[in-house]
Design a protein around this motif. Sequence first.
Motif, PDB file in Angstrom:
ATOM      1  N   ASN A  94       0.836  -1.214   0.000  1.00 50.76           N
ATOM      2  CA  ASN A  94       0.000   0.000   0.000  1.00 50.76           C
ATOM      3  C   ASN A  94       0.869   1.262   0.000  1.00 50.76           C
ATOM      4  O   ASN A  94       0.454   2.309   0.430  1.00 50.76           O
ATOM      5  CB  ASN A  94      -0.975   0.007   1.173  1.00 50.76           C
ATOM      6  N   MET A 141       3.281   2.230   1.771  1.00 55.49           N
ATOM      7  CA  MET A 141       3.638   2.889   3.026  1.00 55.49           C
ATOM      8  C   MET A 141       5.138   3.147   3.105  1.00 55.49           C
ATOM      9  O   MET A 141       5.599   3.939   3.913  1.00 55.49           O
ATOM     10  CB  MET A 141       3.197   2.046   4.236  1.00 55.49           C
ATOM     11  N   ASP A 200       6.722   4.706   1.018  1.00 57.71           N
ATOM     12  CA  ASP A 200       6.939   6.073   0.527  1.00 57.71           C
ATOM     13  C   ASP A 200       7.267   7.027   1.666  1.00 57.71           C
ATOM     14  O   ASP A 200       7.932   8.035   1.489  1.00 57.71           O
ATOM     15  CB  ASP A 200       5.667   6.596  -0.169  1.00 57.71           C
ATOM     16  N   VAL A 201       6.739   6.699   2.867  1.00 55.44           N
ATOM     17  CA  VAL A 201       6.888   7.587   4.009  1.00 55.44           C
ATOM     18  C   VAL A 201       8.303   7.537   4.578  1.00 55.44           C
ATOM     19  O   VAL A 201       8.747   8.451   5.246  1.00 55.44           O
ATOM     20  CB  VAL A 201       5.871   7.184   5.104  1.00 55.44           C
ATOM     21  N   TYR A 204      -1.530  -4.208  -9.093  1.00 57.22           N
ATOM     22  CA  TYR A 204      -2.769  -4.296  -8.359  1.00 57.22           C
ATOM     23  C   TYR A 204      -3.871  -4.198  -9.404  1.00 57.22           C
ATOM     24  O   TYR A 204      -3.932  -3.200 -10.133  1.00 57.22           O
ATOM     25  CB  TYR A 204      -2.826  -3.153  -7.340  1.00 57.22           C
ATOM     26  N   LYS A 220      -2.502  -3.335 -12.768  1.00 60.48           N
ATOM     27  CA  LYS A 220      -1.862  -2.053 -13.052  1.00 60.48           C
ATOM     28  C   LYS A 220      -0.735  -1.839 -12.055  1.00 60.48           C
ATOM     29  O   LYS A 220      -0.878  -2.165 -10.874  1.00 60.48           O
ATOM     30  CB  LYS A 220      -2.871  -0.914 -12.946  1.00 60.48           C
ATOM     31  N   LYS A 258       2.421   8.252 -12.197  1.00 61.84           N
ATOM     32  CA  LYS A 258       1.183   9.023 -12.081  1.00 61.84           C
ATOM     33  C   LYS A 258       0.173   8.403 -11.126  1.00 61.84           C
ATOM     34  O   LYS A 258      -0.878   8.977 -10.881  1.00 61.84           O
ATOM     35  CB  LYS A 258       0.569   9.239 -13.469  1.00 61.84           C
ATOM     36  N   VAL A 259       0.518   7.254 -10.570  1.00 62.05           N
ATOM     37  CA  VAL A 259      -0.413   6.628  -9.629  1.00 62.05           C
ATOM     38  C   VAL A 259      -0.355   7.344  -8.288  1.00 62.05           C
ATOM     39  O   VAL A 259       0.702   7.722  -7.807  1.00 62.05           O
ATOM     40  CB  VAL A 259      -0.062   5.143  -9.443  1.00 62.05           C
ATOM     41  N   ASP A 260      -1.524   7.522  -7.699  1.00 64.29           N
ATOM     42  CA  ASP A 260      -1.642   8.279  -6.465  1.00 64.29           C
ATOM     43  C   ASP A 260      -1.675   7.325  -5.272  1.00 64.29           C
ATOM     44  O   ASP A 260      -2.581   6.510  -5.132  1.00 64.29           O
ATOM     45  CB  ASP A 260      -2.932   9.101  -6.546  1.00 64.29           C
ATOM     46  N   VAL A 312      -2.347   7.859  -2.263  1.00 60.95           N
ATOM     47  CA  VAL A 312      -3.507   8.049  -1.383  1.00 60.95           C
ATOM     48  C   VAL A 312      -4.671   7.180  -1.844  1.00 60.95           C
ATOM     49  O   VAL A 312      -5.337   6.532  -1.042  1.00 60.95           O
ATOM     50  CB  VAL A 312      -3.899   9.540  -1.355  1.00 60.95           C
ATOM     51  N   GLU A 313      -4.877   7.134  -3.168  1.00 60.60           N
ATOM     52  CA  GLU A 313      -5.967   6.310  -3.688  1.00 60.60           C
ATOM     53  C   GLU A 313      -5.718   4.832  -3.443  1.00 60.60           C
ATOM     54  O   GLU A 313      -6.630   4.068  -3.161  1.00 60.60           O
ATOM     55  CB  GLU A 313      -6.157   6.578  -5.192  1.00 60.60           C
ATOM     56  N   ILE A 314      -4.449   4.425  -3.566  1.00 63.30           N
ATOM     57  CA  ILE A 314      -4.092   3.037  -3.283  1.00 63.30           C
ATOM     58  C   ILE A 314      -4.464   2.675  -1.857  1.00 63.30           C
ATOM     59  O   ILE A 314      -5.060   1.632  -1.580  1.00 63.30           O
ATOM     60  CB  ILE A 314      -2.562   2.836  -3.476  1.00 63.30           C
ATOM     61  N   ARG A 315      -4.134   3.578  -0.939  1.00 65.34           N
ATOM     62  CA  ARG A 315      -4.329   3.266   0.479  1.00 65.34           C
ATOM     63  C   ARG A 315      -5.808   3.238   0.851  1.00 65.34           C
ATOM     64  O   ARG A 315      -6.193   2.627   1.841  1.00 65.34           O
ATOM     65  CB  ARG A 315      -3.583   4.276   1.336  1.00 65.34           C
ATOM     66  N   LYS A 316      -6.636   3.932   0.047  1.00 62.14           N
ATOM     67  CA  LYS A 316      -8.073   3.853   0.305  1.00 62.14           C
ATOM     68  C   LYS A 316      -8.601   2.467  -0.033  1.00 62.14           C
ATOM     69  O   LYS A 316      -9.589   2.017   0.518  1.00 62.14           O
ATOM     70  CB  LYS A 316      -8.810   4.897  -0.539  1.00 62.14           C
ATOM     71  N   LYS A 317      -7.932   1.802  -0.974  1.00 65.90           N
ATOM     72  CA  LYS A 317      -8.398   0.493  -1.420  1.00 65.90           C
ATOM     73  C   LYS A 317      -7.748  -0.636  -0.628  1.00 65.90           C
ATOM     74  O   LYS A 317      -8.240  -1.744  -0.600  1.00 65.90           O
ATOM     75  CB  LYS A 317      -8.077   0.308  -2.915  1.00 65.90           C
ATOM     76  N   LEU A 373      -8.678   5.863  -9.745  1.00 67.22           N
ATOM     77  CA  LEU A 373      -7.587   5.428  -8.908  1.00 67.22           C
ATOM     78  C   LEU A 373      -6.218   5.886  -9.412  1.00 67.22           C
ATOM     79  O   LEU A 373      -5.322   6.182  -8.645  1.00 67.22           O
ATOM     80  CB  LEU A 373      -7.633   3.901  -8.919  1.00 67.22           C
ATOM     81  N   PHE A 374      -6.085   5.919 -10.706  1.00 74.94           N
ATOM     82  CA  PHE A 374      -4.747   6.177 -11.230  1.00 74.94           C
ATOM     83  C   PHE A 374      -4.538   7.600 -11.726  1.00 74.94           C
ATOM     84  O   PHE A 374      -3.571   7.892 -12.393  1.00 74.94           O
ATOM     85  CB  PHE A 374      -4.429   5.159 -12.316  1.00 74.94           C
ATOM     86  N   ASN A 420      -4.512  11.725 -10.427  1.00 73.53           N
ATOM     87  CA  ASN A 420      -4.633  12.587  -9.268  1.00 73.53           C
ATOM     88  C   ASN A 420      -4.808  14.055  -9.636  1.00 73.53           C
ATOM     89  O   ASN A 420      -4.324  14.935  -8.970  1.00 73.53           O
ATOM     90  CB  ASN A 420      -3.458  12.420  -8.316  1.00 73.53           C
ATOM     91  N   TYR A 466      -6.185  17.851  -4.638  1.00 72.54           N
ATOM     92  CA  TYR A 466      -4.727  17.832  -4.772  1.00 72.54           C
ATOM     93  C   TYR A 466      -4.188  19.191  -5.129  1.00 72.54           C
ATOM     94  O   TYR A 466      -3.044  19.509  -4.845  1.00 72.54           O
ATOM     95  CB  TYR A 466      -4.294  16.771  -5.779  1.00 72.54           C
ATOM     96  N   LEU A 515      -2.451   7.756   7.195  1.00 75.57           N
ATOM     97  CA  LEU A 515      -2.152   7.577   5.769  1.00 75.57           C
ATOM     98  C   LEU A 515      -2.723   6.254   5.271  1.00 75.57           C
ATOM     99  O   LEU A 515      -3.214   6.157   4.144  1.00 75.57           O
ATOM    100  CB  LEU A 515      -0.642   7.608   5.541  1.00 75.57           C
ATOM    101  N   ALA A 516      -2.705   5.226   6.129  1.00 75.78           N
ATOM    102  CA  ALA A 516      -3.142   3.894   5.709  1.00 75.78           C
ATOM    103  C   ALA A 516      -4.641   3.818   5.448  1.00 75.78           C
ATOM    104  O   ALA A 516      -5.104   2.891   4.810  1.00 75.78           O
ATOM    105  CB  ALA A 516      -2.750   2.861   6.756  1.00 75.78           C
ATOM    106  N   VAL A 517      -5.415   4.766   5.976  1.00 71.29           N
ATOM    107  CA  VAL A 517      -6.830   4.745   5.613  1.00 71.29           C
ATOM    108  C   VAL A 517      -7.110   5.728   4.472  1.00 71.29           C
ATOM    109  O   VAL A 517      -8.254   6.111   4.238  1.00 71.29           O
ATOM    110  CB  VAL A 517      -7.758   5.056   6.800  1.00 71.29           C
ATOM    111  N   GLY A 518      -6.053   6.161   3.804  1.00 68.84           N
ATOM    112  CA  GLY A 518      -6.255   6.960   2.600  1.00 68.84           C
ATOM    113  C   GLY A 518      -6.379   8.447   2.826  1.00 68.84           C
ATOM    114  O   GLY A 518      -6.916   9.155   1.986  1.00 68.84           O
ATOM    115  N   ALA A 519      -5.885   8.926   3.968  1.00 68.64           N
ATOM    116  CA  ALA A 519      -5.881  10.370   4.160  1.00 68.64           C
ATOM    117  C   ALA A 519      -4.698  10.958   3.401  1.00 68.64           C
ATOM    118  O   ALA A 519      -3.661  10.314   3.271  1.00 68.64           O
ATOM    119  CB  ALA A 519      -5.766  10.706   5.645  1.00 68.64           C
ATOM    120  N   ARG A 549      -1.652  13.864   2.887  1.00 70.24           N
ATOM    121  CA  ARG A 549      -0.666  14.357   3.832  1.00 70.24           C
ATOM    122  C   ARG A 549      -1.225  15.522   4.661  1.00 70.24           C
ATOM    123  O   ARG A 549      -1.089  15.552   5.882  1.00 70.24           O
ATOM    124  CB  ARG A 549       0.568  14.818   3.064  1.00 70.24           C
TER     125      ARG A 549
END
Lengths: 254, 647
Positions: free
Chosen positions: A54, A56, A58-59, A71, A74, A80-82, A84-89, B9-10, B12, B17, B534-538, B540
Motif C-alpha cells: 500500500n 507505506m 513512501d513515508v 494491483y 496495473k 502518475k499513480v496516487d 492516497v488512492e491506493i491506500r483507500k483500497k 484510482l490512477f 490525481n 490535490y 495515511l493507511a486509511v487513505g488520508a 498528507r
Amino acid sequence: MSKGEYIIETKDLNLWYNEKQALIDVNLNIKPNKVTALIGPSGCGKSTLIRCFNRMNDVIPGCKIKGHVYYHNKDMYEPKVDAVEIRKKIGMVFQKPNPFPKSVYENIAYGPRVQGINNKKKLDEIVEKSLHAAALWEEVNDRLNESAIGLSGGQQQRLCIARSLAIEPEIILMDEPCSALDPIATAKIEDLINELKKNYPVIIVTHNMQQAARVSDYTAYMYLGKMIEYGETKKIFENPKEELTENYITGRFG
Amino acid sequence: MTAKKRQSLFFNFQKKYFKENVIKILLIIIAIFSIIVIFSILFFLVRESYPLPTDIWTFLSGEKWRPTSANPQFGAYPLIIGTLLVTLGAMIFAVPLSVGSAIFISEIATPRIRSIIKPIIELLAGIPSVVYGFFGLIILVDWIHDGFGVPTGETWLAGSIILGIMAIPTITSVAEDAINAVPRHYKEGSLAMGATRWQTISKVVIPSALSGITAAIILGIGRAVGETMAVLMICGNSPIIPEPIWNVFTPIRTLTSTLGIEIGEVPFGSGHYHALFGVAVLLLIITLIVNISAVYILGKIKEKQMALGKKKKKSRISTEILYKIKRGFKAIIILFLLMFCYLIGGLVFSAIIITIGAILFFILKKISQKNIQKISFTIVIISIIIVLSILSILLGYIIFNGSGALNWEFLTAPHRDLGRQGGIVTALLGTLYLAAGAIAIALPVGVGAAIYLVEYTKEGKITKIIRTAADLLNGTPSIVFGLFGFAFLVLFLGWGRVLLAGQITLAFMIIPTVLRTSEEALKSVPQSIREGSLAVGATRWQTIKRVVLPPASPGIITGAILGIGRAAGETAPIMFIAVTFSAFWPTSFFEPVNALSYHILVLATEVPGTEAKAAAGGAALVLLMLVIGFYLVAILIRNYYSKKMKW
C-alpha cells in the motif's frame, strides 16, 4: 474482480533503504479471498514487503524501489499513480496498535471523513458496522465517545482493524498484528481474521509459525530479502521443497 | 466498486490535490524565509557599513573611539576588549554556579525538589534585560561604590555580575539537558562496581556530558556578548581599555552598548553612521562564530545519540601519547594560573596560593571517598543556594520596591511631568501592541516552517541549512535585529519610527523560538499515528491537520507564549525604530508607541529625581509580572500536557 486470477502480483521487486538492500527480486502472486501469511526470521524483509503493497514505504526516508507491484493488473509504482488512492483500497493494520488520541467513534469515522463523508447518519452506520465486523461492538458500544487510548491493547488493535474496515477496502494488510498482544487477545484477532477472509483477502506478516499455520491458506517464506518458497500453507508446513524453509520450520518447532 | 470509481484510482488531477500542492508550496516559501532573513540582515548591515570612515585595520586596532569630536577617530579596539572582558568576567562568575546547579538538579535533587527548582531557573531566563539593568543600576552599582570605595560603581565588575546572572539560566538548562541525556546504564554500570555517587558523577556522568556542557557555556557566552540593555545601563560606557588590564573597577563599554547609545542620534550617511554599522557587523560575526560552534557541538552530540554517525575513525594517536598530552595540558594550565596569580598579587601572593594548592592536593589524597563525596555535594548545594538567593534578592527587591508605586492611577493613566507623575498606561498598551503584532507575524511563519521541516521533507541538506539558519537567528543579539530594522524598515523603506516596524523586527527575532518549539512538538507525535492516518487513505495535509496538529498544539502554544514573553520584554531592537517616550495612544500602525521596557530605561537613566526612580520601579514590576506571567503560563501548559500525553 475483473480479469486475472491474482489481486496483487509483484515482479522483480527490489528495495533499498539508503545503501542497504532489503528486498531482492521478489516475485509473489496473491490470490483473492484467501489469507496469505509472510513468514521468516527477523530482518528478512517481510514487513518491508507488506508495506510495498500500500506504498507505506513512501513515508520512509531513503527508500528506493525498483520493479513492479501490480494491483488489478496495473503497476502501483507508476509515477502518475496516487498513493492516497491506493491506500483507500488497501487497508493496513500495524504491529503496535496505533489508535489516534481521539474518541472510539472518531477513530473509526476518521477514514470516511477524510474521504468527504460528513453525513452523521451515514457515519453512525459505518461506525457500527465496522465495530461489528471487528467483533468489538459488544465491548465498546457504551463508550463510543471515550478516548481510544483507554482501551486495552487487544481492543485497541481490533479498533485499528475496524478503522481500516470503515473505508471498505479491497484488501487488508496486517503487519504482525498480534506481536504486542497477550494470547487471549491474539486468539480473538485470529478468530476475526477467519471471519474477515469471507469478504476480504488478508495478507498477514507474522513471526509466529503456529499462527501462520492456523490462519493462512497460503504461506510465503522469506529469508535475507529473498522469497524462498511460496505455496499452500499445508504443503509448506508438511512438505517444504526448499531446505532453508525446512530448517526454519523444523528449527522453530524443535 | 463501480468501474468508474476504480478508474479514478490512477489519476490525481482532483480538486483536493490542488489544495495539497498549494499548501506545500506555501510551506516551502515560509521555511526558506528564515534563510532569507539571516542573509538580508547580513546584507543590510554590510551595505550600510560601507564605506568605513577609516581603513579596516585602524577600525579594528585603533585605541580611540571618538566619533563626535572635531577630529573623529573610529577605533573599535576598546569596544572589542570591553565586550571580551565583561563576557569573561561573567563566565568566571556564571560557569561554576551554573554547572553546579545543573549537577544538583539532574543528579542530586529529589524529583520533587527538581520539579520546583527547574521551572524557577527557567523563569530567571524570562526576566527582561532592562529589569536586570534597573536592578544593577539601583542596587549593585551602589554596593560596589560603597563596598570598594571606588569613584563610580558603574564598572566592568557590575556588568560582569549582572551578565553572569543573566547567563546562568541558559547555561544551567542546556547543561542539565546534557547531563540528563547520559544513559542510565552508564551510571548503573559505575555504581555496580562500587563507585560512590560522586565518583560516578565526576568520572562517568560529567565526562560523557562534557560536550553538551561545553555547548551550554558557549551559548552562555553568546548570550553575554549579545546583551545590550543591562551593560548599557551599568557599565559606565567609557570606551577605554582598563589600566591595568585586570582592573575590574574601570568603567568599560561594549560593542552592543555603543550601538544602543549612539545609533539613535547619528546623522544618516555620516562616517559615524557607517562606523556604527561596522560595529554591528563585527558583533554579528563574533556571535555567529560563537553560535555556529555551539550548534556544531550540539549537532554532533545528537548524531552520536541517534547513532547515525559514520563509523568512527580510529584515532591515529595511541592512548599512551594521548595521556601524556593530557598531562602536559594540565601542567600548562597550572603554570598559566600561577603566572596569573603572580601578575595580580606578586611573589608573596603566588607563594601562598601554591602552598594552599599543595595542602589541598595532599588532603584530597588522604581523605576517604565518602568524605570527598560529602565535600563535593556541599559545594554543589552551595552553588544552587547562591543561584536561588540571587533570584530571591532580585525578585524581592523588584517586588518590594515596585509595589509602592502601584495603584489604580498608575495602571490606567498616561504619564505626566516626564514620567514622574501619572501612570504607565500608554507604555503598557504599546508593549501589548508590539508583542501581539510580533506573534501575529511570527506564529504562522514559525509554525509553517516547522510543519514543512517535520512533515514534508526528508532529512537532508536543505533542512539542515534551514535549521542552522534558525539557530543562528536565535543566537543573534537583539540589537542586531534592531539595526537591521533601522536600516531596512526605518530608512530604506522610509517608514520612520513606527509601531509596525517594531512589530516586524520583534517578529523576526522570535520566529526561531516559535519554529524550534513547534518542531519539537510535531516531532513528539509518534510516527505510527501518521501511518495509521495515511493507511486509511488520508492525504498528507489531512493527516497533519486532523491527526498531527491537535496533539502538537499545546507545545506550539507554549512556544508562542514564550515568544510573546520575549517580545514584550525586549528593549534594544525597538528603541530606535518603534518607540518614543509618548503619553498618547497610537491610532495606526504608522505611529510610534511607548513601551514598558523603554519607559523604564528612560526613567532610570535620563529623568532625574527620586520620583522617577520610584515610577521606574513600578514599571519594572509591571513588566516583570507581565513577562513572568507569560512564561508561567507556558511552563504550566507544558507540564500539564507532558503528564497527560502518554502514547
